[in-house]
Design a protein around this motif. Structure first.
Motif, mmCIF file in Angstrom:
data_model
loop_
_atom_site.group_PDB
_atom_site.id
_atom_site.type_symbol
_atom_site.label_atom_id
_atom_site.label_comp_id
_atom_site.label_asym_id
_atom_site.label_seq_id
_atom_site.Cartn_x
_atom_site.Cartn_y
_atom_site.Cartn_z
ATOM 1 N N LEU A 1 0.818 -1.212 0.000
ATOM 2 C CA LEU A 1 0.000 0.000 0.000
ATOM 3 C C LEU A 1 0.849 1.257 0.000
ATOM 4 O O LEU A 1 0.549 2.235 -0.692
ATOM 5 C CB LEU A 1 -0.939 -0.006 1.206
ATOM 6 N N ALA B 1 -7.430 -3.267 2.608
ATOM 7 C CA ALA B 1 -6.821 -2.793 3.859
ATOM 8 C C ALA B 1 -7.523 -3.403 5.068
ATOM 9 O O ALA B 1 -6.874 -3.778 6.049
ATOM 10 C CB ALA B 1 -6.886 -1.265 3.911
ATOM 11 N N ILE C 1 -5.051 -3.830 8.232
ATOM 12 C CA ILE C 1 -4.333 -2.552 8.271
ATOM 13 C C ILE C 1 -5.266 -1.475 8.809
ATOM 14 O O ILE C 1 -4.846 -0.563 9.520
ATOM 15 C CB ILE C 1 -3.824 -2.203 6.861
ATOM 16 N N LEU D 1 -7.823 4.696 6.173
ATOM 17 C CA LEU D 1 -6.704 4.380 5.277
ATOM 18 C C LEU D 1 -5.842 5.615 5.038
ATOM 19 O O LEU D 1 -4.609 5.531 4.997
ATOM 20 C CB LEU D 1 -7.246 3.847 3.938
#
Length: 754
Positions: free
Chosen positions: A22, A52, A57, A66
């Motif tokens: 990412l 994600a 994440i 994000l």
């Protein structure tokens, strides 16, 4: 090599692969914001949010979360400087050094695309052709930028521990071109598209479809011209659109229009077919396409009249007299009407309008995506059964699966059988999937209405020729060749136009006859009987080669560039000389199709002098340089005229043959160039497998349609042969060094795979 000039980012070494990937795609908060705010990226953004969350994440598929992750995970983008002089092409050429990966481009793209599939990301899949374009073009469209993000994602995921932070921003810098987005050009090509009503309504939906189709094709296929104000779809009025492609060459001559005109003609070809396949095409709606070239200040004076003119037969694609001149000079393969239409402008100026009747699309123009994806043209058993039922049992309303036949490309063509261009395009798609019999049936319909359509006749000749190669017996082989020959004779007797491609395909018919006869003689495949003894069959071979030589000569005569016919005639002369000087080749299958160097050299020098490529008025060293320059330049011109990646690989192979087999002296530079051509041919061909497309191949001295895997094997074998005979120190030697091959009879590339 450049080094990182700032602090080391420990993050890339400590976080998991998903996080690293990412950050490689969005190395800065600004990069992510610019991406997320573009509405064209909505589907891709949604897939990133899901990814994600899945990789933990973020704890939800949320944009704010994000964005916060990216903000805290990366610092300023200015703490890395690119190695001096490095561009995207150099980066890919040195991928083993930079990415620690020893893979071909084809293998690399396969891995990237597999990872994207595995991670369920909506980023575009990476193709060899797009990477090739990014080597020479700036990443100035959303699509190309997202291709770079696909590459960056793979790098971050699989190479997170590298010293240099290769990410989206650094890749974007590698692709930055020298062109200013605001650069002004005063000359170029303007192509217009107008939809006219002859009773049916034309609404915003129809015009919107046209505008979207134009934009999609430009961005994905001719994005070289999509920058600044160029390549944009603009409105002239409610139902008329136009696009400008600038002439970037400063010279004001027809040859300077090659690139922009080729792009315009490719676009015209695509949209003409897509319109015919669309639900908006009816007998009461008409699409007109006009192409003009010259100074932009005057082009609208000509564009609107050629779009509006009622012409005999309602041709779709119309051009001005100057565009016709540019087409001929630049060897863009379109067949025009025999006599133009003449009219007058409002100021009394005469306007001559020509129109396109046929395209040599089988070799030079890209596939139409709608046809590649059409269910009835695919290569599976259901598609084959459905098409067979539709073509041979049309009276039955039910297809082979027991369901009512759905609308598809073939049923659309049957509704408008007068559209020969659409019929040829369908047959071409079937041809490249080795569905020869079905392609012949489509052409039967085309030729029943347009019997003098030269491209359709030539394609039927080629299909018979391919079937002859697959024939179960020598007698059947001869019968199929006779059918192919009759197609060529019909063209000679009834078609008023002759072209290089017709004569080349006609001549290759006799090359096939010679080489298949030779192969049967060498293998002893039941070819001998009371009518055919050794001497008579040997004469068949030489008679066929003689006939092919005459036809290649005609191809040279009618062509302004004679690139195809030059190569094919050159290789035929060498083959003929080899066979004339070594009779054992006819009977000993263990004997390679090769000749003594002095025989090949003499044949080459004689033909080079005949064709004007050997100049006695130059010193010997300059003669070699002149010949190398001519061969390379001819290859570049031919490559620039091709929009079909299923044909391009074999032209690269032929260029490599010229450099390895035809040059009197092999320099390190020319051998390296030959190897690069072969590797590029292998990689481009490999990408065709994704579309279930075969390759038009000359790797066995004659044109045939072979599977991708077989062509790739031929390229691997060719690369290995050259690398073996050129020596292992090739890439550390001076380009001007002579490559000496120690073999008494070094292998010929042109016959290596025969």
């Amino acid at each position: 090599m450049g080094k990182a000039t700032g602090k080391t980012h420990n993050f890339m070494n400590t976080k998991n692969k998903a996080a690293s990937a990412l950050i490689a795609v969005f190395p800065t908060h600004q990069a992510f914001t610019a991406f997320a705010e573009n509405n064209e990226n909505a589907a891709i953004l949604k897939s990133f949010l899901s990814y994600a969350e899945k990789e933990k994440i973020t704890d939800a598929p949320d944009l704010t979360r994000l964005k916060a992750f990216i903000r805290r995970s990366r610092s300023s983008p200015e703490d890395f400087k690119l190695p001096a002089g490095l561009n995207f092409e150099g980066f890919l050429d040195r991928k083993e050094e930079f990415l620690k990966v020893n893979l071909s481009i084809r293998a690399l793209t396969d891995r990237i695309n597999h990872l994207l599939d595995e991670c369920q990301l909506e980023l575009p899949r990476v193709s060899n052709s797009m990477l090739t374009r990014l080597k020479r073009e700036p990443a100035d469209t959303v699509y190309k930028q997202n291709v770079l993000r696909s590459l960056a994602f793979w790098i971050g995921h699989e190479r997170a521990d590298m010293e240099l932070p290769w990410n989206y921003d650094t890749l974007l810098q590698l692709c930055s071109g020298n062109r200013s987005l605001d650069q002004v050009f005063h000359e170029g090509v303007r192509i217009g598209f107008a939809i006219y009503s002859r009773g049916d309504v034309i609404d915003h939906e129809i015009v919107g479809w046209l505008k979207k189709s134009l934009k999609q094709y430009i961005e994905k296929n001719i994005s070289h011209f999509f920058y600044g104000r160029w390549g944009k779809v603009r409105s002239q009025d409610i139902t008329t659109l136009y696009i400008d492609f600038p002439k970037e060459d400063i010279a004001s001559i027809p040859a300077a229009y090659r690139s922009c005109l080729r792009s315009a003609v490719s676009l015209a070809h695509q949209i003409a077919i897509r319109w015919a396949l669309s639900k908006y095409c009816t007998k009461n709606r008409f699409l007109s396409v006009g192409i003009t070239a010259g100074e932009y200040t005057t082009l609208h004076n000509y564009l609107l009249p050629i779009l509006n003119s009622r012409l005999p037969g309602d041709p779709v694609i119309r051009i001005t007299d100057y565009v016709r001149q540019c087409l001929l000079v630049n060897d863009i393969r379109a067949i025009l009407c025999k006599r133009p239409y003449e009219t007058a402008l409002f100021n009394g100026e005469a306007l001559t309008i020509w129109w396109v009747e046929e395209f040599w699309s089988v070799l030079y123009f890209d596939f139409v995506p709608e046809l590649l994806e059409d269910s009835i043209l695919k290569n599976d058993s259901e598609s084959r059964a459905s098409l067979m039922h539709l073509m041979y049992f049309p009276d039955n309303e039910m297809n082979a699966t027991g369901k009512t036949a759905d609308s598809n490309a073939v049923t659309t063509f049957f509704r408008f059988p007068h559209n020969a261009m659409l019929g040829v395009e369908i047959a071409k798609t079937l041809y490249y999937r080795r569905r020869f019999r079905e392609a012949l049936e489509i052409l039967r319909v085309v030729l029943s209405i347009a019997p003098t359509d030269m491209t359709a006749r030539t394609l039927r000749l080629v299909l018979f020729r391919n079937l002859a190669v697959d024939a179960p017996s020598y007698g059947t082989f001869e019968g199929m060749l006779q059918q192919a020959e009759l197609e060529a004779l019909y063209v000679e007797e009834n078609c008023s136009t002759r072209s290089e491609d017709f004569y080349c395909e006609y001549a290759v018919l006799y090359v096939v006859k010679a080489m298949q006869t030779l192969r049967c003689m060498r293998e002893g495949k039941g070819i001998y009987d009371e009518r055919r003894d050794f001497e008579s069959l040997k004469q068949v071979v030489f008679d066929a080669l003689e006939k092919a030589e005459q036809l290649f000569g005609k191809g040279i005569t009618v062509s302004p560039s004679f690139i195809r016919s030059f190569y094919l005639l050159y290789s035929l002369k060498i083959m003929k000389a080899i066979l004339q000087n070594d009779e054992a080749i006819f009977t000993d299958i263990r004997k390679k199709l090769n000749g003594k160097p002095d025989i090949i050299l003499k044949t080459s020098l004689d033909f080079q002098w005949q064709i004007g490529y050997r100049r006695d008025d130059l010193p010997l060293e300059k003669q070699y340089e002149f010949l190398e320059h001519i061969i390379i330049r001819k290859g570049e011109i031919h490559d620039d005229s091709i929009g079909l990646d299923a044909y391009r690989p074999t032209t690269y192979f032929c260029q490599a043959v010229c450099l390895w087999d035809f040059l009197p002296v092999r320099t390190v530079a020319m051998v390296k160039r030959a190897l690069k051509l072969l590797k590029d041919a292998r990689d481009i061909a490999g990408a065709m497998a994704q579309s279930d497309i075969c390759i038009y191949s000359f790797t066995r001295t004659y044109g045939e349609m072979i599977p991708v895997e077989e062509f790739v094997q031929h390229m691997e074998k060719s690369i290995s042969m050259i690398e073996e005979h050129a020596g292992g120190n090739l890439y550390i030697r001076e380009d001007s060094d002579i490559v000496e091959v120690s073999d008494v009879q070094p292998p010929l590339l042109m016959t290596l795979n025969l």
